[in-house]
Design a protein around this motif. Sequence first.
Motif, PDB file in Angstrom:
ATOM      1  N   GLY A  88       0.822  -1.218   0.000  1.00  0.00           N
ATOM      2  CA  GLY A  88       0.000   0.000   0.000  1.00  0.00           C
ATOM      3  C   GLY A  88       0.848   1.256   0.000  1.00  0.00           C
ATOM      4  O   GLY A  88       0.512   2.236   0.677  1.00  0.00           O
ATOM      5  N   THR A  89       1.948   1.250  -0.771  1.00  0.00           N
ATOM      6  CA  THR A  89       2.858   2.390  -0.792  1.00  0.00           C
ATOM      7  C   THR A  89       3.094   2.872  -2.215  1.00  0.00           C
ATOM      8  O   THR A  89       2.946   2.119  -3.184  1.00  0.00           O
ATOM      9  CB  THR A  89       4.218   2.036  -0.163  1.00  0.00           C
ATOM     10  N   MET A  90       3.480   4.130  -2.308  1.00  0.00           N
ATOM     11  CA  MET A  90       3.869   4.748  -3.568  1.00  0.00           C
ATOM     12  C   MET A  90       5.238   5.373  -3.351  1.00  0.00           C
ATOM     13  O   MET A  90       5.408   6.223  -2.463  1.00  0.00           O
ATOM     14  CB  MET A  90       2.843   5.810  -3.976  1.00  0.00           C
ATOM     15  N   THR A  91       6.225   4.957  -4.139  1.00  0.00           N
ATOM     16  CA  THR A  91       7.595   5.409  -3.950  1.00  0.00           C
ATOM     17  C   THR A  91       8.013   6.313  -5.097  1.00  0.00           C
ATOM     18  O   THR A  91       7.855   5.954  -6.275  1.00  0.00           O
ATOM     19  CB  THR A  91       8.565   4.217  -3.864  1.00  0.00           C
ATOM     20  N   ASP A  92       8.555   7.479  -4.749  1.00  0.00           N
ATOM     21  CA  ASP A  92       9.104   8.399  -5.747  1.00  0.00           C
ATOM     22  C   ASP A  92      10.518   7.926  -6.076  1.00  0.00           C
ATOM     23  O   ASP A  92      11.437   8.021  -5.247  1.00  0.00           O
ATOM     24  CB  ASP A  92       9.130   9.818  -5.190  1.00  0.00           C
ATOM     25  N   LEU A  93      10.710   7.391  -7.279  1.00  0.00           N
ATOM     26  CA  LEU A  93      11.993   6.806  -7.653  1.00  0.00           C
ATOM     27  C   LEU A  93      13.108   7.841  -7.767  1.00  0.00           C
ATOM     28  O   LEU A  93      14.286   7.508  -7.633  1.00  0.00           O
ATOM     29  CB  LEU A  93      11.854   6.056  -8.983  1.00  0.00           C
ATOM     30  N   SER A  94      12.739   9.099  -8.011  1.00  0.00           N
ATOM     31  CA  SER A  94      13.766  10.138  -8.160  1.00  0.00           C
ATOM     32  C   SER A  94      14.305  10.601  -6.814  1.00  0.00           C
ATOM     33  O   SER A  94      15.493  10.898  -6.685  1.00  0.00           O
ATOM     34  CB  SER A  94      13.204  11.338  -8.930  1.00  0.00           C
ATOM     35  N   SER A  95      13.440  10.667  -5.783  1.00  0.00           N
ATOM     36  CA  SER A  95      13.878  11.139  -4.465  1.00  0.00           C
ATOM     37  C   SER A  95      13.947  10.035  -3.430  1.00  0.00           C
ATOM     38  O   SER A  95      14.533  10.221  -2.361  1.00  0.00           O
ATOM     39  CB  SER A  95      12.936  12.238  -3.969  1.00  0.00           C
ATOM     40  N   GLY A  96      13.314   8.912  -3.706  1.00  0.00           N
ATOM     41  CA  GLY A  96      13.291   7.814  -2.747  1.00  0.00           C
ATOM     42  C   GLY A  96      12.263   7.959  -1.650  1.00  0.00           C
ATOM     43  O   GLY A  96      12.198   7.121  -0.738  1.00  0.00           O
ATOM     44  N   THR A  97      11.438   8.989  -1.710  1.00  0.00           N
ATOM     45  CA  THR A  97      10.413   9.207  -0.686  1.00  0.00           C
ATOM     46  C   THR A  97       9.313   8.161  -0.816  1.00  0.00           C
ATOM     47  O   THR A  97       8.820   7.889  -1.916  1.00  0.00           O
ATOM     48  CB  THR A  97       9.797  10.617  -0.804  1.00  0.00           C
ATOM     49  N   VAL A  98       8.927   7.586   0.310  1.00  0.00           N
ATOM     50  CA  VAL A  98       7.876   6.569   0.326  1.00  0.00           C
ATOM     51  C   VAL A  98       6.597   7.189   0.887  1.00  0.00           C
ATOM     52  O   VAL A  98       6.600   7.768   1.982  1.00  0.00           O
ATOM     53  CB  VAL A  98       8.291   5.356   1.181  1.00  0.00           C
ATOM     54  N   TYR A  99       5.519   7.080   0.125  1.00  0.00           N
ATOM     55  CA  TYR A  99       4.208   7.574   0.540  1.00  0.00           C
ATOM     56  C   TYR A  99       3.324   6.373   0.840  1.00  0.00           C
ATOM     57  O   TYR A  99       3.202   5.472   0.009  1.00  0.00           O
ATOM     58  CB  TYR A  99       3.575   8.430  -0.557  1.00  0.00           C
ATOM     59  N   SER A 100       2.717   6.371   2.024  1.00  0.00           N
ATOM     60  CA  SER A 100       1.939   5.211   2.467  1.00  0.00           C
ATOM     61  C   SER A 100       0.465   5.554   2.583  1.00  0.00           C
ATOM     62  O   SER A 100       0.078   6.716   2.780  1.00  0.00           O
ATOM     63  CB  SER A 100       2.454   4.717   3.828  1.00  0.00           C
ATOM     64  N   ASP A 101      -0.357   4.529   2.462  1.00  0.00           N
ATOM     65  CA  ASP A 101      -1.797   4.661   2.690  1.00  0.00           C
ATOM     66  C   ASP A 101      -2.048   4.534   4.195  1.00  0.00           C
ATOM     67  O   ASP A 101      -1.995   3.450   4.757  1.00  0.00           O
ATOM     68  CB  ASP A 101      -2.557   3.573   1.918  1.00  0.00           C
ATOM     69  N   ILE A 102      -2.323   5.674   4.843  1.00  0.00           N
ATOM     70  CA  ILE A 102      -2.528   5.678   6.295  1.00  0.00           C
ATOM     71  C   ILE A 102      -4.007   5.825   6.657  1.00  0.00           C
ATOM     72  O   ILE A 102      -4.337   6.125   7.809  1.00  0.00           O
ATOM     73  CB  ILE A 102      -1.705   6.803   6.963  1.00  0.00           C
ATOM     74  N   GLY A 103      -4.874   5.622   5.682  1.00  0.00           N
ATOM     75  CA  GLY A 103      -6.303   5.657   5.956  1.00  0.00           C
ATOM     76  C   GLY A 103      -6.947   7.015   5.847  1.00  0.00           C
ATOM     77  O   GLY A 103      -8.093   7.196   6.257  1.00  0.00           O
ATOM     78  N   THR A 104      -6.245   8.011   5.267  1.00  0.00           N
ATOM     79  CA  THR A 104      -6.804   9.355   5.117  1.00  0.00           C
ATOM     80  C   THR A 104      -7.277   9.636   3.700  1.00  0.00           C
ATOM     81  O   THR A 104      -7.670  10.755   3.396  1.00  0.00           O
ATOM     82  CB  THR A 104      -5.764  10.408   5.531  1.00  0.00           C
ATOM     83  N   GLY A 105      -7.219   8.635   2.832  1.00  0.00           N
ATOM     84  CA  GLY A 105      -7.683   8.833   1.464  1.00  0.00           C
ATOM     85  C   GLY A 105      -6.621   9.401   0.547  1.00  0.00           C
ATOM     86  O   GLY A 105      -6.944   9.954  -0.505  1.00  0.00           O
ATOM     87  N   ALA A 106      -5.332   9.287   0.924  1.00  0.00           N
ATOM     88  CA  ALA A 106      -4.244   9.766   0.075  1.00  0.00           C
ATOM     89  C   ALA A 106      -2.946   9.113   0.529  1.00  0.00           C
ATOM     90  O   ALA A 106      -2.788   8.769   1.704  1.00  0.00           O
ATOM     91  CB  ALA A 106      -4.124  11.286   0.133  1.00  0.00           C
ATOM     92  N   PHE A 107      -2.020   8.954  -0.394  1.00  0.00           N
ATOM     93  CA  PHE A 107      -0.696   8.467  -0.038  1.00  0.00           C
ATOM     94  C   PHE A 107       0.057   9.587   0.672  1.00  0.00           C
ATOM     95  O   PHE A 107       0.199  10.689   0.120  1.00  0.00           O
ATOM     96  CB  PHE A 107       0.064   8.009  -1.283  1.00  0.00           C
ATOM     97  N   THR A 108       0.545   9.299   1.863  1.00  0.00           N
ATOM     98  CA  THR A 108       1.129  10.334   2.711  1.00  0.00           C
ATOM     99  C   THR A 108       2.538   9.929   3.127  1.00  0.00           C
ATOM    100  O   THR A 108       2.783   8.772   3.498  1.00  0.00           O
ATOM    101  CB  THR A 108       0.271  10.553   3.967  1.00  0.00           C
ATOM    102  N   SER A 109       3.453  10.914   3.049  1.00  0.00           N
ATOM    103  CA  SER A 109       4.835  10.652   3.455  1.00  0.00           C
ATOM    104  C   SER A 109       4.967  10.746   4.967  1.00  0.00           C
ATOM    105  O   SER A 109       4.019  11.126   5.677  1.00  0.00           O
ATOM    106  CB  SER A 109       5.782  11.645   2.779  1.00  0.00           C
ATOM    107  N   GLY A 110       6.163  10.438   5.470  1.00  0.00           N
ATOM    108  CA  GLY A 110       6.390  10.474   6.907  1.00  0.00           C
ATOM    109  C   GLY A 110       6.257  11.853   7.503  1.00  0.00           C
ATOM    110  O   GLY A 110       5.888  12.005   8.679  1.00  0.00           O
ATOM    111  N   ASP A 111       6.532  12.923   6.702  1.00  0.00           N
ATOM    112  CA  ASP A 111       6.413  14.287   7.208  1.00  0.00           C
ATOM    113  C   ASP A 111       5.052  14.917   6.927  1.00  0.00           C
ATOM    114  O   ASP A 111       4.874  16.120   7.096  1.00  0.00           O
ATOM    115  CB  ASP A 111       7.519  15.171   6.632  1.00  0.00           C
ATOM    116  N   GLY A 112       4.082  14.102   6.493  1.00  0.00           N
ATOM    117  CA  GLY A 112       2.708  14.584   6.314  1.00  0.00           C
ATOM    118  C   GLY A 112       2.371  15.078   4.930  1.00  0.00           C
ATOM    119  O   GLY A 112       1.239  15.493   4.679  1.00  0.00           O
ATOM    120  N   GLU A 113       3.313  15.044   3.992  1.00  0.00           N
ATOM    121  CA  GLU A 113       3.027  15.494   2.624  1.00  0.00           C
ATOM    122  C   GLU A 113       2.170  14.455   1.898  1.00  0.00           C
ATOM    123  O   GLU A 113       2.442  13.261   1.972  1.00  0.00           O
ATOM    124  CB  GLU A 113       4.336  15.717   1.868  1.00  0.00           C
TER     125      GLU A 113
END
Length: 539
Positions: A250-275
């Motif tokens: 349930g993750t979306m990874t930005d291959l250029s920056s390596g940032t991982v966005y996860s499905d935390i149940g808010t209806g959007a893929f969210t990074s660790g810093d809330g983006e």
Amino acid sequence: MSTMIDDEVGTAPPQRPTKRQRRAANIADAASGGVRMLLVKMLFLAILDAVALYAAFILVTGGQWLVAALVALVAAVVNWIYFSRRRLPAKYLAPGIIFLVVFQVFVLIYTGYIAFTNYGTGHNGSKEQAVSSLMASSLQRVEDSPTYPVTVVDQFGTLGLLVTDPDGDALVGTNDQPLQEVDAEMEGGEAVAVDGWTSLSFADVLARTDEITELAVPFSDDPNDGAVRTPDGSNAYLYVSSLEYDEAAGTMTDLSSGTVYSDIGTGAFTSGDGEELLPGWQIVVGFDNFVRAVTDERLAEPLVYVTLWTFAFALISVASTFFLGLFLAIVFNDMRMRGRRYYRVLMILPYAIPSFLSALIWAGMMNESFGFINQVLLGGASVPWLTDPWMAKVSVLLVNLWLGFPYMFLVTTGALQSIPDDITEAATVDGAKPWQVFRLIKLPLLLVSVAPLLIASFAFNFNNFNVIYMLTDGGPRDSSAPIPVGFTDILISMVYKVAFTGQSRDYGLASAYSIIIFIVVAVISIIAFRRTKTLEELN
């Protein structure tokens, strides 16, 4: 003995139908019989069935099986009712019930459902659609991608690409459907046509170039495999996304920056810093919209003064239109006045003009720079009728008074004429003065019949969107408010702006506000109707 009675009863001639029964039977036969009537029914039912069949086909194509079955069931019931010779009441009730369900019940239920979701800008689809949109928005062309000959095809208005791969196989797909192998008509080793699709000519491709270049047909069911796009409608290339989707995690990874966005149940893929990665998807959020409606700091201050102004606008509008209409009704109800009927016609003219048109005319007349009121009536004055916060409120009340007093004039005229003359004559004989007769006799009797209409008028003005939108559009704008709200906005116009204006549209929050407004008006109406009943018992 009993046998003789039974024989006599059994041989008694049947009672002849009455004249009224025969007339009803004739009406029923006329309504349901006859060749001409049958042809008319068949024509209307054919149109209905065609619309129902088309709607069911679109719904099935979109995977809405339950709604499609409901449409087919309703169409079948309507056909059964109107081809029957007996179901006469149902023939008259069916259209009204269908329109009631479609335009009232469904709207209310759907509004209630949306109020419990995060539906709005960036959250207006399913998770699969969000993933597909994110992957498509970050596509980059593969440098060593093979060239795929393509033919642009169309199916019921949906564009697709008929692709020929290097092995000579034909595949077809759309923005929403990945490429699937099909049996196609080949010409020069390239697929040019396929059953069920219409191949676009060169002229059609040129006319729809913008749509065609936006096409991104998924290469497979795995979004990480990329998509096929065409810049010219004849050749396509493989594009892959700079995002990588992991369905299991349930993750979306930005291959250029390596940032991982996860499905935390808010209806959007969210990074660790809330983006958040937008678009997201629609989810049920429970009572969050209702809590946010009354606790959100951005909405708190505008909500307070908009609510106060809404109550003031509704109460002042009802009171002013009622008392002006009542005053004019008393004046023109005097038998000594000559030409009363002509004056009455003039009084109801504003009621005959559509309210939105009258509001637009008044907006032009109140223009500060070149309006008729300032330039002609006030000799070139510069009165800010619509640009000053307090003057704009006064202007809205004046225009609403102009629009509303004819209705109250008609209602109170009829109510006054229904009061028996002997009551007022008896009070006059007892020494009551005209003001006492009005205050102690006429007004209480008048309120018994008019009070329900005053309650309805309050509910109408509480949601009087037309006059606010057409006259001031809620302005002048409150520049300090974080949402696009103005000093003459009432709750319903503020809800409209929350839902349909600005870059961020929040349909869930707007639906929650709509339900709150409905509850407020319903509570006030219930209390007022109880007071009306008490008033009736006193009289």
